[in-house]
Design a protein around this motif. Structure first.
Motif, PDB file in Angstrom:
ATOM      1  N   PRO A 141     -14.502-109.758  20.935  1.00 56.39           N
ATOM      2  CA  PRO A 141     -15.399-109.262  19.881  1.00 56.39           C
ATOM      3  C   PRO A 141     -15.314-110.029  18.563  1.00 56.39           C
ATOM      4  N   LYS A 142     -14.129-110.405  18.133  1.00 59.94           N
ATOM      5  CA  LYS A 142     -13.992-111.080  16.836  1.00 59.94           C
ATOM      6  C   LYS A 142     -14.726-112.412  16.793  1.00 59.94           C
ATOM      7  N   SER A 143     -14.969-112.986  17.961  1.00 59.79           N
ATOM      8  CA  SER A 143     -15.684-114.268  18.013  1.00 59.79           C
ATOM      9  C   SER A 143     -17.173-114.117  17.728  1.00 59.79           C
ATOM     10  N   LEU A 165     -20.253-102.919  17.394  1.00 65.39           N
ATOM     11  CA  LEU A 165     -19.631-103.617  16.269  1.00 65.39           C
ATOM     12  C   LEU A 165     -18.779-102.654  15.437  1.00 65.39           C
ATOM     13  N   GLU A 166     -19.293-101.445  15.247  1.00 66.57           N
ATOM     14  CA  GLU A 166     -18.535-100.432  14.515  1.00 66.57           C
ATOM     15  C   GLU A 166     -17.230-100.099  15.241  1.00 66.57           C
ATOM     16  N   HIS A 167     -17.305 -99.959  16.555  1.00 69.03           N
ATOM     17  CA  HIS A 167     -16.115 -99.652  17.353  1.00 69.03           C
ATOM     18  C   HIS A 167     -15.075-100.770  17.230  1.00 69.03           C
ATOM     19  N   ILE A 170     -16.119-104.489  13.149  1.00 68.33           N
ATOM     20  CA  ILE A 170     -16.744-105.726  12.680  1.00 68.33           C
ATOM     21  C   ILE A 170     -17.931-105.363  11.797  1.00 68.33           C
ATOM     22  N   ASP A 171     -17.953-105.841  10.575  1.00 65.84           N
ATOM     23  CA  ASP A 171     -19.078-105.618   9.668  1.00 65.84           C
ATOM     24  C   ASP A 171     -20.311-106.315  10.241  1.00 65.84           C
ATOM     25  N   PHE A 172     -21.372-105.542  10.508  1.00 64.90           N
ATOM     26  CA  PHE A 172     -22.543-106.152  11.154  1.00 64.90           C
ATOM     27  C   PHE A 172     -23.208-107.196  10.256  1.00 64.90           C
ATOM     28  N   HIS A 173     -22.933-107.159   8.949  1.00 64.36           N
ATOM     29  CA  HIS A 173     -23.483-108.186   8.057  1.00 64.36           C
ATOM     30  C   HIS A 173     -22.866-109.558   8.332  1.00 64.36           C
ATOM     31  N   LYS A 174     -21.719-109.581   8.992  1.00 61.52           N
ATOM     32  CA  LYS A 174     -21.050-110.847   9.286  1.00 61.52           C
ATOM     33  C   LYS A 174     -21.538-111.473  10.597  1.00 61.52           C
ATOM     34  N   VAL A 215     -19.939-106.011  26.589  1.00 64.03           N
ATOM     35  CA  VAL A 215     -19.894-104.552  26.637  1.00 64.03           C
ATOM     36  C   VAL A 215     -21.243-104.063  27.151  1.00 64.03           C
ATOM     37  N   ASN A 216     -21.233-102.975  27.920  1.00 63.23           N
ATOM     38  CA  ASN A 216     -22.495-102.410  28.382  1.00 63.23           C
ATOM     39  C   ASN A 216     -22.644-100.975  27.878  1.00 63.23           C
TER      40      ASN A 216
END
Length: 349
Positions: A141-143, A165-167, A170-174, A215-216
């Motif tokens: 995910p971090k990638s 992204l919330e889970h 990760i800030d979705f703005h990034k 992720v699904n």
């Protein structure tokens, strides 16, 4: 002479009475014809159902005539590419029943559209997910930070992506989220313009040939973020024609029960699978894979969802939309838009 006048008067009166009777009979006859026409029109009025190209159990009902048999009426199927347009046509009575996703539905009811949830068509599962190009080397995910991810905004896919992204904190703005219609995403993927996309159905299957799913929607449901397709109708349809709504819901639940009992016996050669594949212009193998990629919830669990989860669920979706600044208002209670009795009282085979 006097007797002649009396005789002519009597003849005139008899003639007038005869004409009056004749006119009355004509009017009555015309009224009867008119009433018969109305009754005939009503008896043969088509039930209009919206549909999309998603592979689901509703397609089996479409190809095998299950709703027509249950309702005893001709069924007119009207295809849509957009849930909002489908809800618009439902509101102006161009269609009677529609399968719509949670974002469009929540937006509509918050805006005051008197639509009612009468059943759950399906829950998104392994047939939708975040798929990434192998060449982009995104294995965790971090990638995703800084990468270009396409998704149609204000859809169930958009909601699922943001919740993922919330889970992952990760800030979705990034992440470079690109609002792209579903029919344009495949071209962008082929050209290498995007690193990934949250997609469903045949598009997901195509992308997995040179990509992988991070992720699904089934995993997101396990994390507490399920996404549904609801069967809805207008409140005036429920009030005026419950004799259509009841068999419609009964048939929907019967199809779900039958599928869940025999899904392991279905093959690409099964008649329903072949017929749905022909309808959607897919291969029977892909059709069966996609059909099994959704979850179909039975009567008992649907009743529990209706009673215990849906009002707060819709409220949370509304808060999510307000957080995106796409909706200003959130209702204090969404219970009025949920009509559970047809599911609860259904007599299914």
């Amino acid at each position: 002479m006097k007797s002649l006048h009396i005789g002519m008067l009597q003849l005139f009166l008899k003639s007038s009475l005869s004409q009056i009777k004749f006119y009355i009979l004509c009017v009555v006859a015309l009224l009867m014809v008119f009433i018969c026409c109305l009754v005939d029109q009503t008896a043969h009025a088509a039930i209009r159902i919206g549909w999309t190209d998603q592979v689901d159990l509703a397609k089996i009902a479409q190809v095998n005539g299950a709703y027509r048999k249950a309702l005893g009426e001709r069924i007119d199927w009207k295809q849509y590419n957009d849930d909002f347009q489908m809800l618009h046509d439902l509101a102006i009575e161009k269609i009677d029943f529609a399968p719509v996703g949670l974002i469009a539905l929540t937006s509509a009811v918050t805006a005051g559209v008197q639509v009612r949830i009468i059943a759950i068509s399906s829950q998104y599962g392994t047939g939708s997910g975040l798929v990434l190009r192998n060449q982009s080397h995104i294995d965790k995910p971090k990638s995703l930070v800084g990468k270009k991810i396409a998704v149609p905004f204000l859809t169930s896919a958009h909601y699922s992506l943001l919740k993922a992204l919330e889970h992952w904190k990760i800030d979705f703005h990034k992440v470079q989220l690109i609002n792209m219609p579903a029919d344009k995403i495949e071209d962008a993927w082929k050209k290498g313009d995007i690193d990934g996309a949250y997609v469903e159905g045949i598009t997901l299957l195509h992308f997995q040939k040179d990509g992988h799913v991070l992720v699904n929607s089934q995993q997101l449901a396990d994390w507490g973020y399920p996404t549904y397709v609801f069967w809805v109708t207008m409140d005036n349809m429920i009030a005026a024609k419950p004799y259509y709504v009841e068999p419609f819901v009964n048939t929907t639940l019967s199809i779900i029960k039958g599928f869940n009992q025999r899904k392991d016996q279905l093959t690409p050669q099964s008649k329903d699978i072949v017929d749905v594949a022909n309808l959607l212009k897919l291969s029977p193998e892909d059709t069966l894979t996609l059909l099994k990629g959704n979850l179909y919830i039975g009567q008992r669990e649907q009743s529990l969802i209706f009673e215990r989860r849906l009002p707060s669920y819709l409220g949370n979706i509304a808060l999510f939309l307000r957080g995106l600044n796409v909706m200003n208002n959130v209702l204090s209670d969404y219970l009025i838009y949920i009509y559970p009795s047809f599911v609860g009282d259904a007599k299914i085979k």
